[in-house]
Design a protein around this motif. Sequence first.
Motif, PDB file in Angstrom:
ATOM      1  N   UNK A 184       0.852  -1.233   0.009  1.00 45.78           N
ATOM      2  CA  UNK A 184       0.124   0.140   0.065  1.00 45.78           C
ATOM      3  C   UNK A 184       0.939   1.306   0.265  1.00 45.78           C
ATOM      4  N   UNK A 185       1.931   1.200   0.701  1.00 50.61           N
ATOM      5  CA  UNK A 185       2.887   2.417   0.852  1.00 50.61           C
ATOM      6  C   UNK A 185       3.493   2.848  -0.612  1.00 50.61           C
ATOM      7  N   UNK A 186       3.724   1.840  -1.411  1.00 53.85           N
ATOM      8  CA  UNK A 186       4.291   1.698  -2.621  1.00 53.85           C
ATOM      9  C   UNK A 186       3.255   2.377  -3.693  1.00 53.85           C
ATOM     10  N   UNK A 219       1.250   7.030   3.257  1.00 49.72           N
ATOM     11  CA  UNK A 219       0.068   6.078   3.806  1.00 49.72           C
ATOM     12  C   UNK A 219       0.500   5.679   5.320  1.00 49.72           C
ATOM     13  N   UNK A 220       1.664   4.891   5.330  1.00 52.54           N
ATOM     14  CA  UNK A 220       2.043   4.762   6.629  1.00 52.54           C
ATOM     15  C   UNK A 220       2.261   5.634   7.573  1.00 52.54           C
ATOM     16  N   UNK A 223       7.164  -6.382  10.506  1.00 50.42           N
ATOM     17  CA  UNK A 223       6.464  -5.281  10.983  1.00 50.42           C
ATOM     18  C   UNK A 223       4.853  -5.627  10.669  1.00 50.42           C
ATOM     19  N   UNK A 224       4.249  -5.037  11.655  1.00 52.28           N
ATOM     20  CA  UNK A 224       2.846  -5.106  11.605  1.00 52.28           C
ATOM     21  C   UNK A 224       2.229  -3.716  12.009  1.00 52.28           C
ATOM     22  N   UNK A 225       1.147  -3.076  11.242  1.00 50.68           N
ATOM     23  CA  UNK A 225       0.681  -1.984  11.595  1.00 50.68           C
ATOM     24  C   UNK A 225      -0.594  -2.357  12.251  1.00 50.68           C
ATOM     25  N   UNK A 226      -0.875  -1.651  13.479  1.00 46.64           N
ATOM     26  CA  UNK A 226      -2.310  -2.137  14.094  1.00 46.64           C
ATOM     27  C   UNK A 226      -3.225  -0.594  13.967  1.00 46.64           C
ATOM     28  N   UNK A 227      -4.260  -0.984  13.442  1.00 48.08           N
ATOM     29  CA  UNK A 227      -5.193   0.314  13.120  1.00 48.08           C
ATOM     30  C   UNK A 227      -6.795  -0.079  12.937  1.00 48.08           C
ATOM     31  N   UNK A 228      -7.395   0.864  13.175  1.00 49.95           N
ATOM     32  CA  UNK A 228      -9.094   0.414  12.836  1.00 49.95           C
ATOM     33  C   UNK A 228      -9.072   0.574  11.318  1.00 49.95           C
ATOM     34  N   UNK A 229     -10.035  -0.403  10.923  1.00 48.94           N
ATOM     35  CA  UNK A 229     -10.295  -0.559   9.339  1.00 48.94           C
ATOM     36  C   UNK A 229     -10.730   1.018   9.186  1.00 48.94           C
ATOM     37  N   UNK A 230     -11.598   1.891   9.786  1.00 47.71           N
ATOM     38  CA  UNK A 230     -12.103   2.958   9.229  1.00 47.71           C
ATOM     39  C   UNK A 230     -10.845   4.060   9.278  1.00 47.71           C
ATOM     40  N   UNK A 231      -9.736   3.981  10.105  1.00 42.92           N
ATOM     41  CA  UNK A 231      -8.508   4.570  10.042  1.00 42.92           C
ATOM     42  C   UNK A 231      -7.961   4.261   8.629  1.00 42.92           C
ATOM     43  N   UNK A 232      -7.530   2.853   8.364  1.00 42.93           N
ATOM     44  CA  UNK A 232      -6.815   2.542   7.131  1.00 42.93           C
ATOM     45  C   UNK A 232      -7.424   3.319   5.850  1.00 42.93           C
TER      46      UNK A 232
END
Length: 143
Positions: free
Chosen positions: A68-70, A75-76, A110-119
Amino acid sequence: MQELGRRWRLLAEGAGIAGLLCAHVLTRAYDHVVLVERDLLPDAPVHRPGVPQSRHVHGLLDRGLRDIEHLVPGFTTDLLQHGAGLVDFAADIALRTPAGWLPRVPSCLRSCTASRPLVETAIRRRVLSHARSSCTSATWPTA
């Protein structure tokens, strides 16, 4: 991203994560991509009726985060600035298997923890800031 042979306009249904990323890629081939979303899209990262899984725990594993960052640079950083966490998947997350708890060890996963709405909101802000992308919400095409 490489520019492809240009066409006029594309109408795409759905402004969830997949629809947004798809529309973003399609801006390479079309003069303008219009996303049509049946839900009213909020400005803030809040749950919406058309995404029943949005209340589930969400996390992006390393490859998904990099992909997604690519596609959507920055984004990150947006996620982290709005409260998401970046963790070492093997060291920071407790994993239990039928054989018992796995040891926690440092890794490069790495893993990014975030809510679906935030993503979704972070992706939507970046994608719709592109001059060749727009979105119409609270409507659905009929044919």
